[in-house]
Scaffold this motif. Sequence first.
Motif, PDB file in Angstrom:
ATOM      1  N   MET A  64       0.830  -1.205   0.000  1.00 16.73           N
ATOM      2  CA  MET A  64       0.000   0.000   0.000  1.00 16.73           C
ATOM      3  C   MET A  64       0.867   1.259   0.000  1.00 16.73           C
ATOM      4  SD  MET A  64      -2.933  -1.272   2.686  1.00 16.73           S
ATOM      5  CE  MET A  64      -3.869   0.267   2.758  1.00 16.73           C
ATOM      6  N   VAL A  65       1.954   1.245   0.776  1.00 16.29           N
ATOM      7  CA  VAL A  65       2.873   2.385   0.816  1.00 16.29           C
ATOM      8  C   VAL A  65       3.563   2.538  -0.538  1.00 16.29           C
ATOM      9  CG1 VAL A  65       4.987   3.304   1.865  1.00 16.29           C
ATOM     10  CG2 VAL A  65       3.202   2.283   3.314  1.00 16.29           C
ATOM     11  N   TYR A  66       4.088   1.432  -1.094  1.00 15.47           N
ATOM     12  CA  TYR A  66       4.750   1.493  -2.404  1.00 15.47           C
ATOM     13  C   TYR A  66       3.790   2.000  -3.479  1.00 15.47           C
ATOM     14  CZ  TYR A  66       8.481  -1.409  -0.394  1.00 15.47           C
ATOM     15  OH  TYR A  66       9.496  -1.910   0.381  1.00 15.47           O
ATOM     16  N   ASP A  67       2.554   1.495  -3.465  1.00 17.95           N
ATOM     17  CA  ASP A  67       1.568   1.938  -4.452  1.00 17.95           C
ATOM     18  C   ASP A  67       1.280   3.427  -4.314  1.00 17.95           C
ATOM     19  OD1 ASP A  67       1.426  -0.640  -5.443  1.00 17.95           O
ATOM     20  OD2 ASP A  67      -0.505  -1.105  -4.501  1.00 17.95           O
ATOM     21  N   ALA A  68       1.205   3.910  -3.089  1.00 20.84           N
ATOM     22  CA  ALA A  68       0.948   5.337  -2.858  1.00 20.84           C
ATOM     23  C   ALA A  68       2.083   6.197  -3.413  1.00 20.84           C
ATOM     24  CB  ALA A  68       0.760   5.611  -1.370  1.00 20.84           C
ATOM     25  N   LEU A  69       3.302   5.703  -3.310  1.00 21.38           N
ATOM     26  CA  LEU A  69       4.461   6.471  -3.768  1.00 21.38           C
ATOM     27  C   LEU A  69       4.659   6.369  -5.280  1.00 21.38           C
ATOM     28  CD1 LEU A  69       6.855   5.735  -0.812  1.00 21.38           C
ATOM     29  CD2 LEU A  69       5.594   7.842  -1.276  1.00 21.38           C
ATOM     30  N   GLY A  70       4.089   5.342  -5.880  1.00 21.61           N
ATOM     31  CA  GLY A  70       4.095   5.198  -7.333  1.00 21.61           C
ATOM     32  C   GLY A  70       5.470   5.273  -7.968  1.00 21.61           C
ATOM     33  N   ALA A  71       5.556   6.046  -9.035  1.00 19.09           N
ATOM     34  CA  ALA A  71       6.780   6.142  -9.840  1.00 19.09           C
ATOM     35  C   ALA A  71       7.964   6.712  -9.061  1.00 19.09           C
ATOM     36  CB  ALA A  71       6.514   6.988 -11.087  1.00 19.09           C
ATOM     37  N   ALA A  72       7.690   7.422  -7.977  1.00 21.08           N
ATOM     38  CA  ALA A  72       8.794   7.975  -7.174  1.00 21.08           C
ATOM     39  C   ALA A  72       9.693   6.869  -6.637  1.00 21.08           C
ATOM     40  CB  ALA A  72       8.251   8.820  -6.025  1.00 21.08           C
ATOM     41  N   MET A  73       9.132   5.668  -6.474  1.00 22.38           N
ATOM     42  CA  MET A  73       9.940   4.540  -5.999  1.00 22.38           C
ATOM     43  C   MET A  73      10.994   4.128  -7.022  1.00 22.38           C
ATOM     44  SD  MET A  73       9.274   3.716  -2.914  1.00 22.38           S
ATOM     45  CE  MET A  73      10.336   2.282  -2.931  1.00 22.38           C
ATOM     46  N   HIS A  74      10.827   4.548  -8.260  1.00 20.72           N
ATOM     47  CA  HIS A  74      11.771   4.181  -9.317  1.00 20.72           C
ATOM     48  C   HIS A  74      12.696   5.327  -9.706  1.00 20.72           C
ATOM     49  CE1 HIS A  74       9.536   0.496  -9.781  1.00 20.72           C
ATOM     50  NE2 HIS A  74       8.428   1.208  -9.843  1.00 20.72           N
ATOM     51  N   SER A  75      12.454   6.503  -9.128  1.00 26.23           N
ATOM     52  CA  SER A  75      13.267   7.640  -9.542  1.00 26.23           C
ATOM     53  C   SER A  75      13.798   8.462  -8.362  1.00 26.23           C
ATOM     54  CB  SER A  75      12.462   8.553 -10.472  1.00 26.23           C
ATOM     55  OG  SER A  75      11.281   8.993  -9.828  1.00 26.23           O
ATOM     56  N   ASP A  76      12.931   8.877  -7.460  1.00 26.47           N
ATOM     57  CA  ASP A  76      13.329   9.793  -6.396  1.00 26.47           C
ATOM     58  C   ASP A  76      13.658   9.107  -5.074  1.00 26.47           C
ATOM     59  OD1 ASP A  76      13.021  12.320  -7.812  1.00 26.47           O
ATOM     60  OD2 ASP A  76      10.914  11.724  -7.930  1.00 26.47           O
ATOM     61  N   ILE A  77      13.287   7.847  -4.960  1.00 26.83           N
ATOM     62  CA  ILE A  77      13.534   7.104  -3.727  1.00 26.83           C
ATOM     63  C   ILE A  77      14.356   5.871  -4.076  1.00 26.83           C
ATOM     64  CG2 ILE A  77      12.484   5.863  -1.801  1.00 26.83           C
ATOM     65  CD1 ILE A  77       9.932   7.596  -2.346  1.00 26.83           C
ATOM     66  N   HIS A  78      15.550   5.808  -3.534  1.00 24.19           N
ATOM     67  CA  HIS A  78      16.407   4.650  -3.787  1.00 24.19           C
ATOM     68  C   HIS A  78      16.143   3.551  -2.764  1.00 24.19           C
ATOM     69  CE1 HIS A  78      19.837   2.226  -4.853  1.00 24.19           C
ATOM     70  NE2 HIS A  78      20.221   2.237  -3.596  1.00 24.19           N
ATOM     71  N   ALA A  79      15.951   3.944  -1.511  1.00 19.67           N
ATOM     72  CA  ALA A  79      15.724   2.968  -0.440  1.00 19.67           C
ATOM     73  C   ALA A  79      14.691   3.524   0.526  1.00 19.67           C
ATOM     74  CB  ALA A  79      17.030   2.675   0.293  1.00 19.67           C
ATOM     75  N   LEU A  80      13.829   2.618   1.010  1.00 16.06           N
ATOM     76  CA  LEU A  80      12.761   3.039   1.912  1.00 16.06           C
ATOM     77  C   LEU A  80      12.586   1.998   3.009  1.00 16.06           C
ATOM     78  CD1 LEU A  80      10.480   5.169   2.329  1.00 16.06           C
ATOM     79  CD2 LEU A  80       8.988   3.597   1.059  1.00 16.06           C
ATOM     80  N   SER A  81      12.720   2.457   4.243  1.00 15.65           N
ATOM     81  CA  SER A  81      12.440   1.622   5.410  1.00 15.65           C
ATOM     82  C   SER A  81      11.043   2.000   5.889  1.00 15.65           C
ATOM     83  CB  SER A  81      13.474   1.889   6.509  1.00 15.65           C
ATOM     84  OG  SER A  81      13.102   1.239   7.696  1.00 15.65           O
TER      85      SER A  81
END
Length: 97
Positions: A64-81
Amino acid sequence: MTATRRVELIKERLHAALAPTHLSIRDDSAAHAGHAGARGGGHFSVTVVTDGFTGKGLLQRHRMVYDALGAAMHSDIHALSIRAYTPQEFDSSLDKE
């Protein structure tokens, strides 16, 4: 994109999608300076508390968190805890920030 803008982007998207009762975002990017991935996006830690996690397992909550962040997970966010709680779980946790 600046680190400040990345934090704002995370905040905006998580608020819009999950309506959290508590949200904290920490930029951990400085601890990863020199790391190859540090050039392609930031390193962040988030604590998200929402009723939307009720009845959901850990994998579903993270999705749900990854889906909310969308494309940012592939460009602006390298790692997320991610720490994802229902309000009841958060109230009884030691993870309050």
